[in-house]
Design an enzyme around this catalytic site. Structure first.
Site, PDB file in Angstrom:
ATOM      1  N   ASP A  67       0.856  -1.194   0.000  1.00  0.00           N
ATOM      2  CA  ASP A  67       0.000   0.000   0.000  1.00  0.00           C
ATOM      3  C   ASP A  67       0.890   1.241   0.000  1.00  0.00           C
ATOM      4  O   ASP A  67       2.096   1.152   0.177  1.00  0.00           O
ATOM      5  CB  ASP A  67      -1.022  -0.005   1.144  1.00  0.00           C
ATOM      6  CG  ASP A  67      -0.403  -0.039   2.534  1.00  0.00           C
ATOM      7  OD1 ASP A  67       0.831  -0.173   2.640  1.00  0.00           O
ATOM      8  OD2 ASP A  67      -1.149   0.078   3.514  1.00  0.00           O
ATOM      9  N   TYR A  69       2.902   4.820   0.703  1.00  0.00           N
ATOM     10  CA  TYR A  69       3.559   5.434   1.862  1.00  0.00           C
ATOM     11  C   TYR A  69       2.515   6.223   2.649  1.00  0.00           C
ATOM     12  O   TYR A  69       1.611   6.835   2.076  1.00  0.00           O
ATOM     13  CB  TYR A  69       4.673   6.366   1.408  1.00  0.00           C
ATOM     14  CG  TYR A  69       5.812   5.688   0.688  1.00  0.00           C
ATOM     15  CD1 TYR A  69       6.535   4.653   1.266  1.00  0.00           C
ATOM     16  CD2 TYR A  69       6.180   6.101  -0.598  1.00  0.00           C
ATOM     17  CE1 TYR A  69       7.593   4.051   0.604  1.00  0.00           C
ATOM     18  CE2 TYR A  69       7.241   5.499  -1.272  1.00  0.00           C
ATOM     19  CZ  TYR A  69       7.943   4.473  -0.666  1.00  0.00           C
ATOM     20  OH  TYR A  69       8.988   3.879  -1.332  1.00  0.00           O
ATOM     21  N   PHE A  80       6.515   2.452  -4.475  1.00  0.00           N
ATOM     22  CA  PHE A  80       7.915   2.717  -4.106  1.00  0.00           C
ATOM     23  C   PHE A  80       8.379   4.127  -4.445  1.00  0.00           C
ATOM     24  O   PHE A  80       9.396   4.592  -3.923  1.00  0.00           O
ATOM     25  CB  PHE A  80       8.873   1.689  -4.748  1.00  0.00           C
ATOM     26  CG  PHE A  80       8.723   0.300  -4.203  1.00  0.00           C
ATOM     27  CD1 PHE A  80       9.128  -0.011  -2.918  1.00  0.00           C
ATOM     28  CD2 PHE A  80       8.150  -0.697  -4.982  1.00  0.00           C
ATOM     29  CE1 PHE A  80       8.973  -1.296  -2.409  1.00  0.00           C
ATOM     30  CE2 PHE A  80       7.991  -1.985  -4.485  1.00  0.00           C
ATOM     31  CZ  PHE A  80       8.414  -2.284  -3.198  1.00  0.00           C
ATOM     32  N   HIS A 189      11.320  -8.277   0.084  1.00  0.00           N
ATOM     33  CA  HIS A 189      10.945  -6.860   0.054  1.00  0.00           C
ATOM     34  C   HIS A 189      12.170  -6.014   0.420  1.00  0.00           C
ATOM     35  O   HIS A 189      12.979  -6.421   1.261  1.00  0.00           O
ATOM     36  CB  HIS A 189       9.803  -6.606   1.052  1.00  0.00           C
ATOM     37  CG  HIS A 189       9.110  -5.313   0.833  1.00  0.00           C
ATOM     38  ND1 HIS A 189       9.602  -4.115   1.301  1.00  0.00           N
ATOM     39  CD2 HIS A 189       7.954  -5.007   0.189  1.00  0.00           C
ATOM     40  CE1 HIS A 189       8.780  -3.139   0.966  1.00  0.00           C
ATOM     41  NE2 HIS A 189       7.773  -3.648   0.284  1.00  0.00           N
TER      42      HIS A 189
END
Length: 225
Positions: A67, A69, A80, A189
């Site tokens: 999801d 930031y 990202f 991740h």
């Protein structure tokens, strides 16, 4: 206020998802959230920015995030990525650190990945909104069905694509990529919690190899000077 219109390059493929009752429920939920005291990110006009930047017909690579930031000014649509002038979050710093180690591509001063999106990298979070300082607040509210439909639209094309799934949450989406004409690459991740597994995994060169195997043009991960 309803959700923004689906970008033209995706509207036909996602018509069924938009017509589903869950999409109307999601829209009502977001109306309530945006009327509340806590801000919702990204701004409404940027919710579909990833789709707008990378039309379905142009997708070569899909990078799946979780999801957005959840701090002010960070989220602007693509996973990202952050707008120019915003400090890079740790996950993004690690992503760019690995890019440099893997392909020798120097990280830019900024953290805006929009140039990748314009070259065919769909930067897709599985949940497209979040409440301020509350990661996961909008999970389970309908976004997952919508973004699964986005992934299904890419899978349904005759033109093959590569799917880069970073982290356990994204790896669950591998089951959606069923035709053998596509390629799936999995890695840890890039967050600080799993960076020791991500750094050194060479996901970008693996993407390049997969694209070459599929006979698709090479992706340019470099950033303009």
């Amino acid at each position: 206020m309803p959700l923004p219109p689906i970008p033209p390059g995706w509207a036909d493929a996602l018509a069924g998802a938009v017509a589903d009752p869950s999409y109307a429920e999601l829209s009502r939920f977001l109306d309530e959230e945006r009327a509340g005291a806590a801000p919702v990110y990204p701004p409404e006009e940027q919710v579909f920015a990833a789709l707008r930047a990378t039309p379905l017909s142009k997708v070569k690579l899909v990078i799946v995030g979780q999801d957005p930031y959840h701090q002010p000014g960070q989220a602007h649509g693509p996973c990202f990525s952050v707008p120019p002038g915003v400090k890079k979050p740790p996950s993004l710093r690690n992503l760019l650190r690995e890019l440099e180690a893997d392909l020798g591509v120097s990280a830019p001063e900024h953290g805006d990945l929009t140039v990748w999106a314009e070259r065919g990298v769909l930067l897709l979070n599985t949940v497209l909104t979040v409440r301020d300082s509350t990661p996961g607040a909008h999970a389970g509210k309908g976004w997952e069905a919508f973004t699964d439909a986005v992934l299904a639209a890419v899978v349904a094309r005759r033109t093959p694509a590569v799917f880069l799934l970073l982290g356990g949450f994204a790896k669950k989406k591998a089951e959606l990529v069923t035709p053998k004409r596509h390629r799936v690459i999995e890695a840890a991740h890039p967050s600080p919690l799993s960076a020791r597994h991500f750094l050194g995994s060479r996901p970008f060169s693996r993407v390049e190899a997969a694209l070459a195997e599929l006979g698709r043009p090479r992706l340019d991960f470099r950033f303009p000077d």
